[in-house]
Design a protein around this motif. Structure first.
Motif, PDB file in Angstrom:
ATOM      1  N   SER A 165      -7.187  18.718   3.840  1.00  0.00           N
ATOM      2  CA  SER A 165      -7.786  20.029   4.123  1.00  0.00           C
ATOM      3  C   SER A 165      -8.077  20.106   5.615  1.00  0.00           C
ATOM      4  O   SER A 165      -8.063  19.093   6.304  1.00  0.00           O
ATOM      5  N   PHE A 166      -8.369  21.311   6.088  1.00  0.00           N
ATOM      6  CA  PHE A 166      -8.751  21.472   7.489  1.00  0.00           C
ATOM      7  C   PHE A 166     -10.107  20.857   7.701  1.00  0.00           C
ATOM      8  O   PHE A 166     -11.011  20.947   6.867  1.00  0.00           O
TER       9      PHE A 166
ATOM     10  N   VAL B  36       0.861  -1.178   0.000  1.00  0.00           N
ATOM     11  CA  VAL B  36       0.000   0.000   0.000  1.00  0.00           C
ATOM     12  C   VAL B  36       0.900   1.231   0.000  1.00  0.00           C
ATOM     13  O   VAL B  36       1.871   1.303   0.754  1.00  0.00           O
ATOM     14  N   GLU B  37       0.572   2.181  -0.860  1.00  0.00           N
ATOM     15  CA  GLU B  37       1.335   3.430  -0.939  1.00  0.00           C
ATOM     16  C   GLU B  37       0.358   4.587  -0.751  1.00  0.00           C
ATOM     17  O   GLU B  37      -0.641   4.676  -1.449  1.00  0.00           O
ATOM     18  N   VAL B  38       0.661   5.455   0.184  1.00  0.00           N
ATOM     19  CA  VAL B  38      -0.181   6.610   0.468  1.00  0.00           C
ATOM     20  C   VAL B  38       0.645   7.863   0.234  1.00  0.00           C
ATOM     21  O   VAL B  38       1.795   7.957   0.671  1.00  0.00           O
ATOM     22  N   ASN B  39       0.035   8.848  -0.449  1.00  0.00           N
ATOM     23  CA  ASN B  39       0.755  10.083  -0.755  1.00  0.00           C
ATOM     24  C   ASN B  39      -0.191  11.262  -0.546  1.00  0.00           C
ATOM     25  O   ASN B  39      -1.287  11.304  -1.096  1.00  0.00           O
ATOM     26  N   LEU B  40       0.245  12.218   0.251  1.00  0.00           N
ATOM     27  CA  LEU B  40      -0.513  13.459   0.448  1.00  0.00           C
ATOM     28  C   LEU B  40      -0.063  14.448  -0.620  1.00  0.00           C
ATOM     29  O   LEU B  40       1.114  14.804  -0.700  1.00  0.00           O
ATOM     30  N   ILE B  41      -0.994  14.892  -1.438  1.00  0.00           N
ATOM     31  CA  ILE B  41      -0.652  15.725  -2.588  1.00  0.00           C
ATOM     32  C   ILE B  41      -0.307  17.153  -2.159  1.00  0.00           C
ATOM     33  O   ILE B  41       0.701  17.707  -2.570  1.00  0.00           O
ATOM     34  N   ASN B  42      -1.151  17.735  -1.339  1.00  0.00           N
ATOM     35  CA  ASN B  42      -0.996  19.161  -1.040  1.00  0.00           C
ATOM     36  C   ASN B  42      -0.573  19.415   0.403  1.00  0.00           C
ATOM     37  O   ASN B  42      -1.030  20.367   1.029  1.00  0.00           O
TER      38      ASN B  42
END
Length: 167
Positions: free
Chosen positions: A164-165, A82-88
Motif C-alpha cells: 500500500s502507499f 526464502v520466497e517473497v510475493n507481492l499479492i496486489n
C-alpha cells in the motif's frame, strides 16, 4: 618270577588278536565318525561366518541409510530458501523491475533466517513480521509500505505481502 607263556596257547592268541583287530576297527570307526562330525562343524562354522559377514554388511548399509536419513531430516528441518510475493502489485501498477527490487530487498532483509531451524524462526515470527512491515520502500516515485498477509514457515519461508502507499 616268570611270565606264563600265553603265546603258545591258541585261545589266548585269538583273544589278543581279536583285541588288536577290534582296537584297529574301533580306531578307524572313531576316526571316520570324528572326521564326519568335524567336517560338519567346519562347514557349519563357514556358513555362520558367511552369514555373520552378510549381517555385518547389512548393518553397515542400514547404518549408512540411517545416517543419510538423519542428515536429510536435519536438512529438512532447516529453512533452506526464502520466497517473497507481492499479492496486489498490479492494483498499484508497480512496474515489474520495481516489484522485483522490493521483493529482493525484503529477501535480503530476512535472508538471515536461512539455515536456521524452523522452531527458532517460528518463535521469532512476530519480530520477523514487524521488521518487514516497519520498512518503507521506494518505487515509481512513491513510497510504499507492506503488510504481511501470510507467513508460511517450513523448509521454505514463504511470505505473502500486501502493498500500500505509505502514510
Amino acid at each position: 618270577m616268570r611270565i606264563p607263556p600265553y603265546h603258545k596257547k591258541p585261545s589266548w592268541e585269538r583273544f589278543f588278536a581279536g583285541m588288536i583287530f577290534g582296537a584297529i576297527v574301533t580306531w578307524f570307526f572313531f576316526l571316520f565318525t570324528y572326521g564326519t562330525f568335524q567336517q560338519k562343524q567346519v562347514t557349519l562354522i563357514k556358513e555362520q561366518r558367511e552369514h555373520i559377514s552378510d549381517l555385518n554388511e547389512q548393518i553397515k548399509l542400514f547404518q549408512n541409510d540411517l545416517y543419510k536419513l538423519n542428515e536429510d531430516n536435519k536438512r529438512k528441518l532447516l529453512i533452506q530458501s526464502v520466497e517473497v510475493n507481492l499479492i496486489n502489485a498490479e492494483q498499484y501498477r508497480i512496474s515489474q523491475p520495481d516489484r522485483l527490487a522490493i521483493e529482493e530487498e525484503i529477501k535480503d532483509q530476512i535472508s538471515e533466517v536461512i539455515t536456521k531451524d524452523i522452531e527458532s524462526v517460528y518463535q521469532t515470527k512476530e519480530i520477523l513480521k514487524r521488521s518487514i512491515e516497519n520498512k518503507r520502500f521506494k518505487g515509481d516515485g512513491h513510497d510504499y509500505q507492506v503488510k504481511v498477509e501470510e507467513l508460511i514457515i517450513y523448509t521454505r519461508l514463504s511470505v505473502q505481502l500486501r502493498i500500500s502507499f505509505a502514510k
